[in-house]
Design a protein around this motif. Structure first.
Motif, PDB file in Angstrom:
ATOM      1  N   HIS A 252       4.183   2.233   2.281  1.00 39.04           N
ATOM      2  CA  HIS A 252       5.121   3.632   1.981  1.00 39.04           C
ATOM      3  C   HIS A 252       4.852   4.256   2.622  1.00 39.04           C
ATOM      4  O   HIS A 252       4.227   5.267   3.231  1.00 39.04           O
ATOM      5  CB  HIS A 252       4.937   4.286   0.484  1.00 39.04           C
ATOM      6  CG  HIS A 252       4.999   3.168  -0.496  1.00 39.04           C
ATOM      7  ND1 HIS A 252       3.979   3.563  -1.972  1.00 39.04           N
ATOM      8  CD2 HIS A 252       6.197   2.177  -0.399  1.00 39.04           C
ATOM      9  CE1 HIS A 252       4.765   2.235  -2.567  1.00 39.04           C
ATOM     10  NE2 HIS A 252       6.071   1.814  -1.867  1.00 39.04           N
ATOM     11  N   LEU A 253       6.517   5.379   3.492  1.00 32.60           N
ATOM     12  CA  LEU A 253       6.562   5.935   4.727  1.00 32.60           C
ATOM     13  C   LEU A 253       7.129   6.666   4.449  1.00 32.60           C
ATOM     14  O   LEU A 253       8.436   6.394   3.271  1.00 32.60           O
ATOM     15  CB  LEU A 253       6.556   4.778   5.667  1.00 32.60           C
ATOM     16  CG  LEU A 253       5.907   3.985   6.291  1.00 32.60           C
ATOM     17  CD1 LEU A 253       5.901   3.433   7.514  1.00 32.60           C
ATOM     18  CD2 LEU A 253       4.153   4.280   7.251  1.00 32.60           C
ATOM     19  N   ASP A 254       7.720   7.809   4.718  1.00 31.39           N
ATOM     20  CA  ASP A 254       7.767   9.079   5.202  1.00 31.39           C
ATOM     21  C   ASP A 254       9.207   8.396   6.022  1.00 31.39           C
ATOM     22  O   ASP A 254       9.452   8.552   7.051  1.00 31.39           O
ATOM     23  CB  ASP A 254       8.156  10.001   5.363  1.00 31.39           C
ATOM     24  CG  ASP A 254       8.568  11.979   5.447  1.00 31.39           C
ATOM     25  OD1 ASP A 254       9.936  11.269   5.605  1.00 31.39           O
ATOM     26  OD2 ASP A 254       8.634  12.893   5.035  1.00 31.39           O
TER      27      ASP A 254
ATOM     28  N   ARG B  91      11.743   2.583  -1.089  1.00 34.64           N
ATOM     29  CA  ARG B  91      12.101   1.380  -0.371  1.00 34.64           C
ATOM     30  C   ARG B  91      11.591   1.692   0.941  1.00 34.64           C
ATOM     31  O   ARG B  91      11.746   2.954   1.688  1.00 34.64           O
ATOM     32  CB  ARG B  91      13.769   2.532   0.059  1.00 34.64           C
ATOM     33  CG  ARG B  91      14.489   0.630   1.280  1.00 34.64           C
ATOM     34  CD  ARG B  91      16.036   1.105   0.860  1.00 34.64           C
ATOM     35  NE  ARG B  91      15.872   2.299   1.110  1.00 34.64           N
ATOM     36  CZ  ARG B  91      17.285   3.243   0.692  1.00 34.64           C
ATOM     37  NH1 ARG B  91      17.819   2.172  -0.556  1.00 34.64           N
ATOM     38  NH2 ARG B  91      17.785   4.299   1.182  1.00 34.64           N
ATOM     39  N   PRO B  92      10.389   1.257   1.682  1.00 38.86           N
ATOM     40  CA  PRO B  92      10.663  -0.200   0.489  1.00 38.86           C
ATOM     41  C   PRO B  92       9.404  -0.400  -0.066  1.00 38.86           C
ATOM     42  O   PRO B  92       9.303   0.244  -1.005  1.00 38.86           O
ATOM     43  CB  PRO B  92       9.554  -0.800   2.136  1.00 38.86           C
ATOM     44  CG  PRO B  92       8.870   0.099   2.898  1.00 38.86           C
ATOM     45  CD  PRO B  92       9.723   0.877   2.503  1.00 38.86           C
TER      46      PRO B  92
ATOM     47  N   ALA C   7       1.204  -0.972  -0.389  1.00 41.19           N
ATOM     48  CA  ALA C   7       0.394   0.063   0.144  1.00 41.19           C
ATOM     49  C   ALA C   7       1.230   0.953   0.001  1.00 41.19           C
ATOM     50  O   ALA C   7       2.198   1.305   0.574  1.00 41.19           O
ATOM     51  CB  ALA C   7      -0.088  -0.099   1.300  1.00 41.19           C
ATOM     52  N   SER C   8       0.456   2.236  -0.805  1.00 39.42           N
ATOM     53  CA  SER C   8       0.805   3.259  -0.099  1.00 39.42           C
ATOM     54  C   SER C   8       0.041   4.684  -0.079  1.00 39.42           C
ATOM     55  O   SER C   8      -0.916   4.552   1.016  1.00 39.42           O
ATOM     56  CB  SER C   8       1.291   4.022  -1.676  1.00 39.42           C
ATOM     57  OG  SER C   8       2.492   5.215  -1.686  1.00 39.42           O
TER      58      SER C   8
ATOM     59  N   PRO D  92      10.117  -1.453   7.946  1.00 31.33           N
ATOM     60  CA  PRO D  92      10.977  -0.389   8.581  1.00 31.33           C
ATOM     61  C   PRO D  92      10.571   0.540   7.657  1.00 31.33           C
ATOM     62  O   PRO D  92      10.968   0.366   6.456  1.00 31.33           O
ATOM     63  CB  PRO D  92      11.971  -0.740   9.647  1.00 31.33           C
ATOM     64  CG  PRO D  92      12.145  -2.025   9.376  1.00 31.33           C
ATOM     65  CD  PRO D  92      11.098  -2.716   7.746  1.00 31.33           C
ATOM     66  N   PRO D  93      10.180   1.906   8.132  1.00 32.19           N
ATOM     67  CA  PRO D  93      10.621   2.771   6.527  1.00 32.19           C
ATOM     68  C   PRO D  93      11.830   2.531   6.476  1.00 32.19           C
ATOM     69  O   PRO D  93      12.809   2.598   6.253  1.00 32.19           O
ATOM     70  CB  PRO D  93      11.003   4.671   7.915  1.00 32.19           C
ATOM     71  CG  PRO D  93       9.959   4.196   8.659  1.00 32.19           C
ATOM     72  CD  PRO D  93       9.929   2.474   9.245  1.00 32.19           C
ATOM     73  N   ASP D  94      12.222   2.780   5.105  1.00 34.83           N
ATOM     74  CA  ASP D  94      13.619   2.546   4.460  1.00 34.83           C
ATOM     75  C   ASP D  94      13.973   1.647   3.932  1.00 34.83           C
ATOM     76  O   ASP D  94      15.741   1.610   4.131  1.00 34.83           O
ATOM     77  CB  ASP D  94      14.022   3.898   4.545  1.00 34.83           C
ATOM     78  CG  ASP D  94      15.444   4.681   3.709  1.00 34.83           C
ATOM     79  OD1 ASP D  94      15.174   4.704   2.416  1.00 34.83           O
ATOM     80  OD2 ASP D  94      16.490   5.295   4.252  1.00 34.83           O
TER      81      ASP D  94
END
Length: 186
Positions: free
Chosen positions: A33-35, A97-98, A5-6, A72-74
């Motif tokens: 997708h996270l910052d 990423r991820p 998901a994003s 986890p983020p990134d």
């Protein structure tokens, strides 16, 4: 079982995970997708919406049924042999990423015909190559209906591959996943 998901994904994931019930007999791997510049509270937010255990995945962790593992983020989240996940800082894929593509490809490799991948709301095309990998190994692919998704990009890109088995509204996905998991266990 893997989800991608994003944009709009937190709400959609909460709805799906909340409908899976406490006794899901498989682990759930999730790319949202996270910052990467901020500490994430995603595990805490999703844990309030489901009876499943929810946590950020750790490198070389053995996954357990009934637990949701978040990338986890990134960090890329990859499924490995014998139920062990790894985290990677390798290059971004499709600007993220991820990457859902890397997660799905690793799930296809680790689980073959037992793999189950689901793409829900989000922008971009992440996940499209990965669903093709899942399908090529005999796995099953679900996409949220792009017409009802909050953001149609990711589910539409998945559908356009021709590798999607089921196109469902968000509120139909949990029941479909439960049924498919039971079918794949027999």
């Amino acid at each position: 079982m893997a989800f991608a998901a994003s944009a709009g994904g937190v709400q959609g994931l909460g709805e799906i995970l909340g409908g899976l019930g406490p006794d899901l007999p498989v682990p759930v791997l999730v790319v949202q997708h996270l910052d990467p510049r901020h500490r994430t509270l995603l595990a805490e937010v999703l844990a309030r919406r489901t009876e499943l255990s929810v946590k950020l995945a750790q490198d070389q962790e053995r996954v357990e049924p009934g637990t949701v593992y978040l990338a986890p983020p990134d960090r890329h989240l990859l499924a490995g042999p014998e139920g062990v996940v790894t985290l990677s800082n390798s290059e971004v894929v499709n600007f993220v990423r991820p990457s859902a593509d890397l997660l799905f490809e690793s799930v296809a490799g680790a689980y073959g015909s037992r793999a189950l991948a689901c793409v829900i709301t989000g922008t971009g095309v992440d996940g499209a190559m990965g669903v093709e990998a899942v399908k090529s190994r005999g796995g099953t692919v679900i996409a949220e209906d792009p017409r009802t998704a909050q953001f149609a990009g990711m589910p539409q890109a998945a559908v356009e591959t021709g590798a999607v088995d089921f196109v469902l509204r968000i509120e139909e996905i949990a029941a479909a996943v439960r049924g498919l998991v039971e079918d794949k266990r027999q």
